[in-house]
Structure formats: C-alpha cells, structure tokens
Design a protein around this motif. Structure first.
Motif, PDB file in Angstrom:
ATOM      1  N   ARG A  94    -120.254 -21.229 -96.834  1.00 31.66           N
ATOM      2  CA  ARG A  94    -119.220 -22.232 -96.619  1.00 31.66           C
ATOM      3  C   ARG A  94    -119.669 -23.053 -95.422  1.00 31.66           C
ATOM      4  O   ARG A  94    -119.998 -22.502 -94.368  1.00 31.66           O
ATOM      5  N   LEU A  95    -119.688 -24.368 -95.563  1.00 27.22           N
ATOM      6  CA  LEU A  95    -120.195 -25.255 -94.519  1.00 27.22           C
ATOM      7  C   LEU A  95    -119.016 -25.858 -93.778  1.00 27.22           C
ATOM      8  O   LEU A  95    -118.355 -26.781 -94.251  1.00 27.22           O
ATOM      9  N   ASP A  96    -118.742 -25.313 -92.608  1.00 21.61           N
ATOM     10  CA  ASP A  96    -117.572 -25.697 -91.831  1.00 21.61           C
ATOM     11  C   ASP A  96    -117.657 -27.157 -91.395  1.00 21.61           C
ATOM     12  O   ASP A  96    -118.732 -27.656 -91.042  1.00 21.61           O
ATOM     13  N   ALA A  97    -116.500 -27.845 -91.429  1.00 21.42           N
ATOM     14  CA  ALA A  97    -116.414 -29.241 -90.983  1.00 21.42           C
ATOM     15  C   ALA A  97    -117.487 -30.109 -91.626  1.00 21.42           C
ATOM     16  O   ALA A  97    -118.014 -31.032 -90.997  1.00 21.42           O
ATOM     17  N   ALA A  98    -117.788 -29.826 -92.877  1.00 16.26           N
ATOM     18  CA  ALA A  98    -118.832 -30.593 -93.571  1.00 16.26           C
ATOM     19  C   ALA A  98    -118.498 -32.073 -93.642  1.00 16.26           C
ATOM     20  O   ALA A  98    -119.394 -32.921 -93.687  1.00 16.26           O
ATOM     21  N   TYR A  99    -117.208 -32.380 -93.624  1.00 19.57           N
ATOM     22  CA  TYR A  99    -116.768 -33.771 -93.696  1.00 19.57           C
ATOM     23  C   TYR A  99    -117.170 -34.573 -92.463  1.00 19.57           C
ATOM     24  O   TYR A  99    -117.222 -35.813 -92.505  1.00 19.57           O
ATOM     25  N   GLN A 111    -130.487 -19.288-106.249  1.00 20.98           N
ATOM     26  CA  GLN A 111    -129.210 -18.754-106.717  1.00 20.98           C
ATOM     27  C   GLN A 111    -128.118 -18.792-105.649  1.00 20.98           C
ATOM     28  O   GLN A 111    -127.020 -18.284-105.862  1.00 20.98           O
ATOM     29  N   ALA A 112    -128.405 -19.402-104.506  1.00 16.21           N
ATOM     30  CA  ALA A 112    -127.384 -19.513-103.463  1.00 16.21           C
ATOM     31  C   ALA A 112    -126.373 -20.601-103.815  1.00 16.21           C
ATOM     32  O   ALA A 112    -126.680 -21.557-104.538  1.00 16.21           O
ATOM     33  N   TRP A 113    -125.153 -20.447-103.286  1.00 17.22           N
ATOM     34  CA  TRP A 113    -124.041 -21.371-103.565  1.00 17.22           C
ATOM     35  C   TRP A 113    -123.570 -21.969-102.248  1.00 17.22           C
ATOM     36  O   TRP A 113    -123.448 -21.261-101.241  1.00 17.22           O
ATOM     37  N   PHE A 114    -123.297 -23.284-102.247  1.00 16.45           N
ATOM     38  CA  PHE A 114    -122.938 -23.996-101.025  1.00 16.45           C
ATOM     39  C   PHE A 114    -121.657 -24.791-101.245  1.00 16.45           C
ATOM     40  O   PHE A 114    -121.609 -25.678-102.111  1.00 16.45           O
ATOM     41  N   VAL A 115    -120.637 -24.479-100.446  1.00 15.88           N
ATOM     42  CA  VAL A 115    -119.353 -25.169-100.547  1.00 15.88           C
ATOM     43  C   VAL A 115    -119.057 -25.842 -99.217  1.00 15.88           C
ATOM     44  O   VAL A 115    -119.097 -25.209 -98.161  1.00 15.88           O
ATOM     45  N   GLY A 116    -118.799 -27.136 -99.257  1.00 16.00           N
ATOM     46  CA  GLY A 116    -118.504 -27.888 -98.048  1.00 16.00           C
ATOM     47  C   GLY A 116    -117.017 -27.934 -97.765  1.00 16.00           C
ATOM     48  O   GLY A 116    -116.208 -28.129 -98.684  1.00 16.00           O
TER      49      GLY A 116
END
Length: 426
Positions: free
Chosen positions: A174-179, A199-204
């Motif tokens: 989870r990418l904190d403060a991605a915005y 196979q990694a997953w990235f959520v902003g």
C-alpha cells in the motif's frame, strides 16, 4: 488490468500494528526484546476463521511516533521488535495461506531520517523538496519532510526498499499518500520493482480525482475507493440511495480500467458502526462491500461492530487504532454476518470484477444486479420503515437475508423494514 491472479481471491484483514500491539501511544515505549510484532501471530487464526486471505499491515518500519514518520525503511520499528520477528510473521502467515501487504511511506520521511539530519547540518539537500522557508512538508506537518521525487537517487532508493521486503516474503505494497507524489515517480519505480517481483500488487492511497487516469499514469494496480466508502455511509444516513447509485455507476467505470480497494472502515476514518446513524444499517453497509466489485478490506475490530470516532486533533486517531488484547468471546451477530458474507464472496470469486445495474432506486430502497462472466446476484436493500415489495429480474433462490426468512425460491419478494435480501438466479 494488471492485478496478479491471486488478487482475484484477496480479502484483506487490515491492522495498524503499532496500536494493535500497544506500542503507540505508549509511555515508555516498549523495547525490541518484547517482540511485540509476534503478538499479531496470535491473531492469524482469527483472520482465517473470519474468511480473509491476507493481512494488510500498517507501518512496521522504524519511526519516531505513529509510523508514518519513517526514519529507516530497512529496519523494523524497535517498538515492534526486530527483523527476525518480521520473518517469523511472514512464515506464519504463509503457512496459513495468508498474503501480506506492507504500508510504504515514500512521499515523506520523519525528522530523524539520517539524510535529513545531515541536510540540516549542511550536507546534501537534494533528497528533499525545498520550500520558501526551508524544506517542504507533507500537508503542513512539520515533522513530515517531503522527499524530492525528481531525484533519481530517491527513485532508486524506493525501488530497493520495496524489493528488499518483497524478497523477504511480502506480497505487495500500500503506497501511503500516493496522491501527493508525482505520477511520473511511480511510473519510474513500479516497473523496476515488477521486473523483480512480477506477482507483487501495488495499491495507491488516493482520496479523490480521476482514479483511472491516476492508475494509468502512475502504474498502480489499484487505488483506495474513497468515493464508494463515502457514498455507502452517507446514503444510508441520509436515506438517499440515489447518491449510492451514482457512486456505483462511477465504480463501474473504474472497474473497466482497474479493480479498486474497497472498504467501509480503515485506520484513518471513524469506524463504520459509529459513522452510521442507525445501527440496523451496519448490515447493509457490509452487504454492499461484499456484493460489489473490488478487492475488499475489513478493518480489524469492525467485525465485532466496534465503535470509535476519529477526531481532528493531535492524538485524534488513537481511538480508531486501539490495542488488541484478548479476542472477544460469545456470540456476535455482526461477526457471524462478516463470516457468512466473506464466505459468499470467497465462493463467488467472479464478484472481484462485477459491475452493478440498478433495478429499482428510491430514497430508502435499492435493488441492484451485480454481474460478471455469466454470473449474477440480485441484492435488495430497504432502510425504510415500510416493507419493500420487489419484482425480481428473474426468479431465484434466496441465499441470505435479514428479518423473517422468505421462501427459498421466489419470483417476487418483500424485504422487511430495514432489511436486506440476496438472491441467486435459478
């Protein structure tokens, strides 16, 4: 869509580790030899029994206070323990078939970050954004120093940090403060990490704006679906399902590009049980979460209907980030409903990408079909004081519902006041 195959079945149990194990706020803070991170291991069986398939961790890296003021991305926070404790947690999660999502803060660092201390002492300042009166901060928080995302060294550092913990067994970030981070930065970082961990997953973490455009430009797999979160509790409180229907139409548009991370609670917001004006509608919120497209996340404690209010003050998050001591005992209707609906979701994995179609919409009644890949469910929600007659799009079998059990096979039904029904077509 770029989701790895395993995400189709992902349902997260999200925890905020520093609060969960009583490490923050705490005076004095616990030392590393208490190995508090391992307390999470004691709760993994609960996550499995709940039906979740992954643990979404809040910050676990060295920081001075709440975890979002990172001082060392390569070291487990001493208040939680040591690196071997993380390895043990990974081992125990994977032994149970649970994935691990880490929380990465790459927009800013804490004031004890070594490169920042060196910059203050006259060293290299190129790692940090400048402001008129010194270094830029995150949203005015003086203890959170904004990184310079145009610096190639910051790009390389972020790639190496993310790959390091994926090497040690994490499954995504989870990418904190991605915005708050330029999309070109993520567009440089994520392909380099994916090359080593396809196979990694990235959520902003994104609050508002054009979600699909941000996904395309930044290269995220997913973003946090705050629009739907707000529409769920707001429509239930206001008796305005037209707002929810509009949000679900937008949600359909998002699903054409990516699968959002969906939730009704997390570590940054008032708990859903406290947010709702009528406790009877907690069930409706959960039904919506688990019968619409997305990658669902359950915030730890919500499965028991815990209450807590986030306040806009120093320490205002503490109530929604409590310590978990012993697991509550005894029957709990909200817990049982979570288990049933999560089980339904796990059996109907097509719901991951499902779109919704409104059948009937009024202020207090909402009937929708959720469809994908030749499968469908019909869901009827009633938050009014009167029964809601429903003519189904096609006859079906009732798989779940509240109030008096209706007939199993129906072409029409009546949803009781403040009730709900899920129908599977025959």
């Amino acid at each position: 869509m770029t989701d790895p195959d395993w995400v189709t079945h992902a349902i997260w149990w999200q925890i905020y580790p520093l609060g969960f194990v009583g490490a923050f706020p705490a005076d004095p803070p616990p030392p590393p030899d208490e190995h508090r991170l391992l307390r999470i291991v004691e709760w993994l069986d609960h996550a499995v029994e709940l039906g979740c398939s992954g643990i979404a961790l809040g910050p676990v890296f060295a920081s001075r206070t709440h975890g979002y003021d990172t001082t060392d991305h390569y070291r487990i926070d001493p208040r939680l323990g040591v690196e071997d404790d993380f390895d043990r947690l990974v081992e125990e999660c994977h032994r149970r078939g649970l994935r691990i999502l880490l929380d990465g803060v790459f927009n800013h660092v804490g004031t004890d970050f070594p490169r920042y201390r060196a910059a203050l002492d006259g060293g290299d300042t190129a790692w940090f954004r400048r402001a008129r009166d010194g270094f830029a901060t995150f949203e005015g928080h003086g203890e959170l120093i904004a990184l310079n995302h145009g610096n190639p060294d910051v790009v390389d550092y972020t790639v190496e940090v993310m790959a390091h913990w994926l090497d040690r067994g994490a499954d995504g970030w989870r990418l904190d403060a991605a915005y708050a981070v330029p999309e070109r930065f993520w567009a440089s970082v994520l392909p380099a990490v994916r090359e080593r961990h396809p196979q990694a997953w990235f959520v902003g973490e994104v609050i508002h704006g054009d979600y699909p455009a941000q996904v395309r430009s930044a290269g995220f797999d997913s973003v946090t679906q705050y629009e739907l979160w707000k529409a769920i509790w707001s429509s239930l409180n206001d008796g305005n399902f037209h707002e929810l229907d509009w949000a679900l139409q937008r949600h359909n548009d998002f699903l054409d590009t990516f699968v959002p991370l969906t939730f009704v609670g997390n570590h940054d917001v008032t708990r859903i049980a406290s947010r709702l004006d009528d406790s009877r509608h907690l069930e409706h919120a959960l039904v919506l979460l688990l019968t619409t497209g997305g990658t669902p996340s359950i915030y730890a404690g919500d499965e028991w209907g815990w209450r807590a209010v986030k306040e806009e003050r120093v320490g205002g998050d503490d109530a929604v980030r409590p310590e978990f001591d012993q697991r509550p005992t005894g029957d709990n209707d909200i817990l049982q409903l979570h288990q049933y609906l999560i089980g339904l979701r796990r059996r109907q994995s097509w719901l991951h990408t499902a779109h919704t179609e409104a059948v009937e919409v009024s202020n207090t009644g909402y009937v929708y079909r959720t469809v994908a890949d030749g499968h469908e469910l019909t869901v009827a929600l009633n938050i009014g004081d009167d029964p809601l007659p429903v003519a189904l799009p096609r006859p079906g079998r009732i798989t779940a519902g509240s109030g008096a059990p209706p007939p199993e096979h129906v072409a029409d039904l009546v949803v009781p006041p403040h009730g709900w029904v899920i129908v599977e077509p025959q």
